[in-house]
Design a protein around this motif. Structure first.
Motif, PDB file in Angstrom:
ATOM      1  N   UNK A 392       0.725  -1.139  -0.027  1.00 20.29           N
ATOM      2  CA  UNK A 392      -0.079  -0.054   0.090  1.00 20.29           C
ATOM      3  C   UNK A 392       0.841   1.097   0.006  1.00 20.29           C
ATOM      4  N   UNK A 393       1.995   1.305   0.443  1.00 17.18           N
ATOM      5  CA  UNK A 393       3.056   2.347   0.439  1.00 17.18           C
ATOM      6  C   UNK A 393       4.437   2.185   0.162  1.00 17.18           C
ATOM      7  N   UNK A 394       4.534   1.565  -1.178  1.00 16.23           N
ATOM      8  CA  UNK A 394       5.870   1.249  -1.457  1.00 16.23           C
ATOM      9  C   UNK A 394       7.147   2.139  -1.204  1.00 16.23           C
ATOM     10  N   UNK A 395       6.701   3.726  -1.180  1.00 16.56           N
ATOM     11  CA  UNK A 395       7.922   4.638  -0.942  1.00 16.56           C
ATOM     12  C   UNK A 395       8.433   4.610   0.578  1.00 16.56           C
ATOM     13  N   UNK A 396       7.897   3.824   1.332  1.00 15.92           N
ATOM     14  CA  UNK A 396       8.318   3.834   2.823  1.00 15.92           C
ATOM     15  C   UNK A 396       9.669   3.992   2.911  1.00 15.92           C
ATOM     16  N   UNK A 397      10.736   3.203   2.451  1.00 18.93           N
ATOM     17  CA  UNK A 397      11.948   3.234   2.296  1.00 18.93           C
ATOM     18  C   UNK A 397      12.670   2.535   1.135  1.00 18.93           C
ATOM     19  N   UNK A 398      13.717   2.923   0.628  1.00 20.48           N
ATOM     20  CA  UNK A 398      14.324   2.367  -0.414  1.00 20.48           C
ATOM     21  C   UNK A 398      15.093   0.931  -0.242  1.00 20.48           C
ATOM     22  N   UNK A 399      15.185   0.814   1.361  1.00 22.65           N
ATOM     23  CA  UNK A 399      15.633  -0.749   1.376  1.00 22.65           C
ATOM     24  C   UNK A 399      15.587  -0.860   2.944  1.00 22.65           C
ATOM     25  N   UNK A 400      14.970  -2.193   3.187  1.00 23.81           N
ATOM     26  CA  UNK A 400      14.869  -2.786   4.658  1.00 23.81           C
ATOM     27  C   UNK A 400      15.972  -3.586   4.885  1.00 23.81           C
ATOM     28  N   UNK A 401      16.786  -3.222   5.800  1.00 24.08           N
ATOM     29  CA  UNK A 401      18.141  -4.063   6.134  1.00 24.08           C
ATOM     30  C   UNK A 401      18.161  -4.830   7.340  1.00 24.08           C
ATOM     31  N   UNK A 402      18.005  -5.905   7.330  1.00 25.60           N
ATOM     32  CA  UNK A 402      18.005  -6.835   8.533  1.00 25.60           C
ATOM     33  C   UNK A 402      19.461  -7.329   8.947  1.00 25.60           C
ATOM     34  N   UNK A 403      20.053  -6.938  10.026  1.00 28.07           N
ATOM     35  CA  UNK A 403      21.423  -7.339  10.420  1.00 28.07           C
ATOM     36  C   UNK A 403      21.275  -8.228  11.422  1.00 28.07           C
ATOM     37  N   UNK A 404      22.163  -9.468  10.888  1.00 27.80           N
ATOM     38  CA  UNK A 404      22.025 -10.708  11.750  1.00 27.80           C
ATOM     39  C   UNK A 404      23.515 -10.756  12.152  1.00 27.80           C
TER      40      UNK A 404
END
Length: 435
Positions: A392-404
């Protein structure tokens, strides 16, 4: 067209706009030498018959010198005037001419323009040039020129894409070049160099998969959350937003929440507390614990999912409450509570995140553990929640980065997450709004 007429067309194309005398056509298309054959007149009629057939296809209603595409000319330079035929094609009417023009202009163009023109030129190629006459002497010069130009176009396209930083787009071009020229050491070295550059570019990156069409990328990296200097950060808190780490009684110094004070606030806990309280002023608390029930730590409880965006050095730290700190000072969270907290986080990221990448740890795997879920399930929940929001809101962030953390990798199935996102992009959301 009949096979002979097609061969006549190929012969005229191979002349590259020059007139071809009838005697040359008889020799090259019909393999007839007038000096050794008595039926020359019949052969001349055969040429004219095929020319008419070809003209009906290319120049309907036209004939002779008035034709636009297939013209009849008289060559006067020979001892005896002789009839010749010339194929005259404009821009966009002959693919190998368009191919040549695109490549020639690309070789003098800036990298972005060159890459665009070279890609368009190579898209015109369908197998080897002039396959109908690949063994004929008349076709060899054009075949050699087009083949060499195709190789030049590929190599230049690779260079242009490398100059633009698009090693990923240069790689398939280099791979095809090596497949077609397996004994070319220069092509093999170029491919190895591209692969090495891509490995270097990924660095600690373990997974990258688009979320939705269009949409941001979900990226999984190995490392430390606080080393993600180009990204906003998400730090999980309890519902009391405690920050005290003395003697590890309320908050552990080893937790992400505990490290936040030292790593981003230089040990100034009061500065962090002031910003948290300022952000919580607009949030209605759920309740306040009595001192006798909770003698240590803060006593004001806020709804799970409460998110406070903290400005830090031109970016944001999103403090999100996803667990409840019991009066026994043990943090607890159930799967549905974690999911609801994540769902409440993304709108705040969209509103206050300045459209920067956002990085978060594997929330729920630390001291405030969601015991019902393993690390793979936690990562899938993060991915699913973010993907559902981005529908519904693709412009939330350019990238979601999960750091493991490296220690958690062996217990996390990244292939399951990649498969989920790949499938979700094609099938869309389920009826309940989840992917």
């Amino acid at each position: 067209m009949t096979p002979l007429t097609k061969r006549l067309l190929v012969r005229l194309v191979a002349a590259e706009g020059e007139p071809v005398p009838v005697r040359v056509l008889r020799r090259d298309v019909w393999a007839v030498d007038d000096e050794r054959h008595s039926q020359a007149h019949r052969r001349r009629n055969e040429v004219q018959k095929r020319v008419l057939e070809l003209r009906r296809a290319l120049d309907p209603g036209q004939s002779g010198t008035g034709a636009r595409v297939l013209r009849t000319e008289q060559l006067m330079a020979a001892p005896v005037p002789e009839t010749a035929y010339r194929l005259v094609l404009g821009p966009g009417e002959l693919d190998c001419a368009d191919f040549t023009a695109l490549v020639d202009s690309a070789l003098l163009a800036a990298p972005a323009s060159a890459a665009d023109r070279l890609a368009a030129a190579l898209a015109l190629v369908r197998g080897r040039p002039l396959t109908e006459a690949s063994d004929d002497a008349f076709a060899l010069p054009l075949i050699r020129r087009l083949t060499a130009l195709q190789e030049t176009a590929r190599r230049q396209l690779i260079r242009s894409r490398v100059e633009l930083g698009r090693h990923d787009l240069a790689l398939p071009v280099a791979e095809r070049l090596v497949r077609e020229r397996p004994d070319d050491p220069e092509a093999a070295a170029l491919l190895d160099s591209l692969r090495e550059r891509l490995r270097e570019r990924h660095g600690r990156e373990l997974l990258r998969q688009p979320v939705g069409v269009p949409g941001p990328d979900l990226v999984v990296v190995r490392g430390d959350l606080f080393d993600q200097h180009d990204a906003n950060l998400v730090v999980g808190f309890t519902d009391t937003f405690d920050t005290a780490t003395e003697r590890d009684l309320v908050i552990s110094r080893e937790s992400v929440q505990g490290q936040l004070v030292e790593r981003l606030f230089g040990g100034d806990r009061r500065s962090l507390d002031d910003r948290l309280q300022a952000g919580l002023k607009s949030v209605r608390p759920l309740r306040t614990e009595r001192p006798q029930d909770k003698p240590r730590g803060r006593r004001v409880r806020y709804p799970l999912g409460t998110t406070v965006p903290l400005p830090v050095d031109g970016r944001r730290v999103f403090a999100v409450a996803y667990s409840r700190l019991g009066n026994d000072l043990v943090a607890r969270s159930a799967p549905d509570e974690l999911r609801a907290s994540l769902d409440a986080l993304w709108p705040a990221v969209a509103r206050y995140g300045l459209f920067k990448p956002v990085a978060l740890p594997l929330i729920g795997s630390g001291l405030a553990r969601v015991v019902e879920l393993d690390r793979t399930q936690l990562l899938l929940m993060i991915a699913e929640s973010f993907a559902a929001h981005c529908r519904h809101e693709p412009a939330t962030a350019p990238e979601l980065r999960v750091v493991i953390r490296p220690a958690d990798l062996e217990r996390t199935d990244l292939s399951a997450v990649g498969a989920f996102l790949r499938t979700a992009r094609h099938v869309g959301g389920a009826a309940d709004g989840r992917w």
